[in-house]
Design an enzyme around this catalytic site. Structure first.
Site, short mmCIF file in Angstrom:
data_model
loop_
_atom_site.label_atom_id
_atom_site.label_comp_id
_atom_site.label_asym_id
_atom_site.label_seq_id
_atom_site.Cartn_x
_atom_site.Cartn_y
_atom_site.Cartn_z
N ASP A 6 44.04 41.67 23.10
CA ASP A 6 43.50 40.88 24.26
C ASP A 6 44.47 39.64 24.15
OD1 ASP A 6 42.23 39.08 26.03
OD2 ASP A 6 40.37 39.92 25.68
N SER A 63 55.40 38.50 40.27
CA SER A 63 54.92 39.32 41.59
C SER A 63 55.87 38.56 42.87
CB SER A 63 53.47 39.03 41.84
OG SER A 63 53.23 39.31 43.17
N TYR A 81 46.00 33.51 42.10
CA TYR A 81 46.95 34.74 41.75
C TYR A 81 48.22 33.99 41.98
CZ TYR A 81 49.50 39.06 41.37
OH TYR A 81 50.67 40.13 41.00
N LYS A 87 51.32 33.27 38.93
CA LYS A 87 52.62 33.93 39.09
C LYS A 87 53.85 32.76 39.25
CE LYS A 87 51.10 37.96 38.00
NZ LYS A 87 51.28 38.63 36.63
#
Length: 275
Positions: free
Chosen positions: A56, A135, A148, A152
């Site tokens: 993890d 991304s 998000y 990124k």
């Protein structure tokens, strides 16, 4: 093609699985991380040539030992694919800070922790390739994915510094910046904050509905992304970032054009602060 050893985080789904499959088929040795024994058993059946390790990426203190054991067992890693991550969707005002913390723990701190476990090994060997999967959302923004995009953007910036620091030691660092691909990112993998403020309905509800409607039918093909990555790692002078997908090219190019115009429009005020 030179056979290499890959270490891929989040290898049991999405881009990780596509890259692991392509790399195995191309004759590379591949170590992939999964988060549970059940995932490990499933991968042993679907991709038996993959060497799986349970990890993890938010268990930061455990990562160096996972990497040490993997290299002791399978040999020196040549290519790190920092792929593990997920998407959070939610209006900023509605989204709890705890959800932001979890997003950054996985997408930023987890990726950096894995990279840091490899940096001394790559530096001492004077070779290595780190691919941090970001991304197009690390170069542009859209309403409803602030956490998000923030994660990124953070990884994008950290990766550029990592690239400059590791270049003298023959270690390449590239960020992979995909557009919309047919993965579970917008499906079961996405964490969605519950709606609670009616003022945002007209802005955000259509975005959420459109994203859910297109999930699984996006333009991007994960297998083609994996093929592109295998081409990338063969490059003698890989780029700082590689956009993948025509939508990523369109949106990022438009953002750069707007930024250039903004700089020009405000140039007089910008330089007015010089002493």
């Amino acid at each position: 093609m030179i056979a290499r050893t890959f270490f891929i985080t989040g290898a049991n789904s999405g881009f990780g699985l596509a890259i692991a499959t392509a790399a195995v088929q191309a004759g590379h040795e591949v170590i992939g991380t999964v988060r549970s024994q059940s995932s490990r058993e499933a991968m042993a059946k679907s991709l038996p040539a993959l060497h799986t390790v349970i990890c993890d990426v938010t268990e930061f203190d455990r990562i160096p030992e996972v990497v040490r054991q993997a290299e002791d067992k399978y040999g020196p890693v040549d290519v790190l694919i920092n792929n593990a991550g997920y998407g959070h969707e939610g209006v900023l005002e509605e989204s709890p800070i705890d959800e932001m913390r979890r997003q950054f723990d996985v997408n930023v701190f987890g990726a950096v922790a894995v990279a840091k476990a490899f940096l001394p090994r790559f530096r001492e060997r004077r070779r290595g390739f780190i691919v941090n999967v970001t991304s197009m959302g690390g170069m542009i923004t859209m309403p409803g994915i602030a956490y998000y995009c923030g994660s990124k953007f953070a990884l994008q910036g950290i990766s550029e510094v990592m690239r400059s620091e590791m270049a003298p030691f023959g270690v390449h660092v590239t960020t992979l910046c995909p557009g919309s691909f047919r993965t579970d990112w917008a499906g079961r993998s996405m964490i969605r904050t519950e709606r609670s403020i009616a003022d945002y309905d007209s802005l955000f509800d259509p975005i959420r509905e459109a994203r859910q409607a297109v999930s699984g039918n996006q333009l991007g093909d994960p297998e083609k992304l994996a093929a592109a990555l295998l081409t990338l790692i063969e490059a003698d002078s890989p780029p700082p970032q590689l956009l993948l997908g025509s939508d990523a090219l369109k949106h990022v190019t438009a953002r750069i054009d707007r930024l250039q115009q903004e700089i020009e429009d405000w140039k007089a005020l910008t330089v007015s602060t010089d002493g």
